[in-house]
Design an enzyme around this catalytic site. Structure first.
Site, PDB file in Angstrom:
ATOM      1  N   ASP A   1     -42.570  63.207  63.434  1.00  0.00           N
ATOM      2  CA  ASP A   1     -43.552  62.130  63.501  1.00  0.00           C
ATOM      3  C   ASP A   1     -42.916  60.836  64.032  1.00  0.00           C
ATOM      4  OD1 ASP A   1     -46.308  61.367  62.640  1.00  0.00           O
ATOM      5  OD2 ASP A   1     -45.233  59.944  61.375  1.00  0.00           O
TER       6      ASP A   1
ATOM      7  N   GLU B   1     -26.667  75.183  63.391  1.00  0.00           N
ATOM      8  CA  GLU B   1     -25.895  75.852  62.327  1.00  0.00           C
ATOM      9  C   GLU B   1     -26.697  76.998  61.726  1.00  0.00           C
ATOM     10  OE1 GLU B   1     -25.140  72.942  59.304  1.00  0.00           O
ATOM     11  OE2 GLU B   1     -24.177  71.573  60.720  1.00  0.00           O
TER      12      GLU B   1
HETATM   13  C1  BGC Z   1     -49.239  60.691  62.991  1.00  0.00           C
HETATM   14  C2  BGC Z   1     -50.380  59.943  62.429  1.00  0.00           C
HETATM   15  C3  BGC Z   1     -49.839  58.984  61.389  1.00  0.00           C
HETATM   16  C4  BGC Z   1     -48.728  58.103  61.961  1.00  0.00           C
HETATM   17  C5  BGC Z   1     -47.947  57.468  60.893  1.00  0.00           C
HETATM   18  C6  BGC Z   1     -48.550  59.545  63.700  1.00  0.00           C
HETATM   19  O1  BGC Z   1     -47.946  59.750  64.752  1.00  0.00           O
HETATM   20  O2  BGC Z   1     -49.578  61.730  63.849  1.00  0.00           O
HETATM   21  O3  BGC Z   1     -51.381  60.762  61.932  1.00  0.00           O
HETATM   22  O4  BGC Z   1     -50.874  58.169  60.964  1.00  0.00           O
HETATM   23  O5  BGC Z   1     -47.851  58.852  62.719  1.00  0.00           O
HETATM   24  O6  BGC Z   1     -47.160  58.405  60.234  1.00  0.00           O
END
Ligand code: BGC
Length: 560
Positions: free
Chosen positions: A223, A273
């Protein structure tokens, strides 16, 4: 009527090694809270996923990616993690996760989990400890705490804005009751950003990666993979009015800082690893394919979502350009291109491709939006767009429900909305709830089979009756059967690992190319386009008009 001649111009294509499954995989995104709900509380869960895996095997996907199901107060639907190594009771238990993973593997489906390293929840033990500790303490040093500006520190340390709207800094009250330091949150105030310069943070995420790798996951979707490292001096920066909430003009002092890549080199080595063939996929919203490709250099991640492709309009010239640039950029670093049209953050492509007005990513559409999409045009274009995408060499991500042709839900009542974007902008931006509504399985069951009780955390529209999976199952013309056919043909003809070449002199408003043994013609124009003489059609996104491809239609032809 114009027609297509089949002469080709060659272009480079990355070759897939059979071991590197992620180069060619079709990966299905599960948004756990909206997929299947086994305990009937209105929020999907891990046992629900396990119970529906056969449907995904029948669809023909190679892997699933699960959005976060870890312990979380759910202020941002799980992207606010309070414990990275446990399952939130809403979704089940670690044992439920293990059972789901085993059941997926038994069906030959790999499993990718979501990792959220840019920020934690404010309920994370580390953040709570930071609040209780003094300025300058090691507890504070795991996050981005700073003194404010102004005489009494009453102004934020800089002018940065949260992606969800409003300021990116919140001032805390110190343990002694006085107004205190500020902390950075690029997203909601409940999502404090970690300080990735701190070795303790780096080590903690190595531990978290190992925790899930030891359980047997096949990889991670990372993310906000472009955001972890901030410019040292935290200089002021204001995104242009109405810019996409995740993107922005370069250079942005919190996106794509050079130091971020060192983190992924470290993780790459850590994954190596492990036995098997584990992968990292970057969610890095960079403006161009060239910039995105920096995340998939040979010693970094394995995939990076091609968001410039997702953002392209339904326009032949734009698609031609972004496909060309993508092959060059990703191919240039030896990585596959990772195609995608929908996910839990964007307007579903069955609506987006027919919008009649600007729609910056993250803003969403709702009852009062301008340029609302025509659902018939939208679905027709979405089917054509997916038919085109699944023929492109590389990996492709699908978002749950797109195989049913689900549109964005526009008419959600205000009081049902839950996206922090909606609250932080006081309703100015609708946000992303419209693509997150629980999906329909059985037309005549409670909550369309999402669960047995009829409860649903977001209301499901009456029009979804005809879109339920069982309603589409036996209909050869359904969107579900189009996806099944595309995924089967993609595998049978090896198109995801094929050599790509454009068809020379294709009529304007078409996107026409060869992918190994398959020729694809997508007609985005108003006039029908005649098929080449003797063409053998493998699949078409809409019925042909005699021997012509009608408007907003894509076909695959066999090259024999
Ligand atoms: C996720 C979102 C989220 C944000 C904060 C994004 O890229 O896909 O759904 O709200 O990151 O974590």
């Amino acid at each position: 009527m114009t027609s297509v001649e089949l002469s080709v111009e060659s272009a480079p294509a990355a070759q897939a090694s059979p071991r590197e499954w992620w180069r060619t995989a079709a990966i299905y995104q599960i948004y756990p809270r909206s997929f299947a709900d086994a305990n009937g509380d209105g929020i999907g869960d891990l046992p629900g996923i396990t119970s529906r895996l056969d449907a995904l095997r029948d669809l023909g996907v190679d892997a699933i990616w699960l959005s976060p199901f870890m312990t979380s107060p759910q202020k941002d639907a799980g992207y606010d993690v309070a414990d990275y190594c446990d399952v939130d009771p809403l979704f089940g238990t670690l044992a439920d996760f293990d059972a789901m993973l085993a059941a997926a593997h038994e069906r030959g489906i790999r499993v990718i989990v979501d990792l959220v390293p840019n920020h934690s929840s404010d309920q994370h033990a580390w953040f709570q400890a930071a609040l209780a500790a003094a300025p300058g303490s090691p507890e504070r040093a795991r996050y981005m705490f700073r003194d404010g500006q102004g005489e009494d520190g009453e102004l934020p340390p800089n002018n940065w804005q949260s992606v969800f709207g409003g300021p990116a800094w919140t001032r805390i009250t110190e343990a002694d009751g006085r107004p205190g330091q500020w902390y950075l949150h690029l997203f909601d105030s409940s999502q404090p950003d970690f300080d990735w310069a701190n070795p303790e943070v780096q080590e903690e995420f190595r531990r978290i990666l190992r925790f899930w790798l030891d359980r047997g996951v096949d990889g991670f979707r990372v993310d906000v993979a472009h955001g972890l490292v901030k410019h040292d001096e935290l200089p002021d920066y204001m995104p242009p009015e109405d810019s996409d909430s995740m993107g922005g003009q370069e250079p942005v002092p919190y996106w794509g800082q050079e130091g971020v890549h060192e983190i992924y080199r470290d993780w790459h080595r850590l994954l190596e690893e492990y036995p098997g063939d584990r992968a990292l996929c970057a969610e890095a919203w960079m403006p161009t394919a060239e910039e995105t490709a920096l995340w998939v250099r040979p010693d970094e991640m394995h995939q990076a979502f091609n968001f410039p492709y997702l953002m392209a309009e339904w326009d032949a010239e734009q698609l031609h350009e972004v496909i060309d640039v993508s092959f060059e950029a990703f191919g240039g670093v030896g990585a596959p291109t990772t195609w995608v049209l929908s996910n839990h953050d964007v307007i579903r492509h069955a609506s987006r491709l027919a919008l009649g007005a600007e729609h910056p990513q993250g803003h969403g559409i709702g009852p009062l939006s301008k340029g609302k999409p025509d659902p018939v045009v939208g679905l027709r274009r979405a089917r054509a767009a997916t038919t085109l995408m699944l023929a492109l060499p590389g990996s492709a991500y699908l978002y749950q429900g797109e195989e049913l042709g689900l549109p964005e839900v526009i008419d959600l009542p205000d009081d049902a909305r839950q996206d922090p974007t909606w609250f932080r902008t006081k309703g100015e931006r609708y946000g992303r709830d419209g693509c997150r509504v629980p999906i329909p399985w059985e037309a005549d069951a409670p909550a369309y089979g999402f669960n047995a009780t009829g409860a649903s955390w977001l209301p499901q529209p009456a029009e979804w009756h005809g879109l339920a999976r069982d309603a589409q199952d036996a209909d050869p013309a359904s969107t579900l059967n189009l996806y099944r056919a595309l995924l089967r043909l993609r595998r049978e003809h090896g198109v995801a690992a094929a050599e790509f070449s454009w068809i020379e002199d294709a009529p304007a408003d078409t996107v026409a190319f060869r992918s190994g043994p398959v020729t694809v013609i997508a007609n985005l124009g108003a006039e029908p386009v005649a098929l080449p003489a003797g063409a053998r059609v493998l699949v078409s996104s809409a019925p042909l008009e005699g021997d012509a491809v009608p408007t907003d239609t894509a076909v695959w032809l066999a090259n024999d």
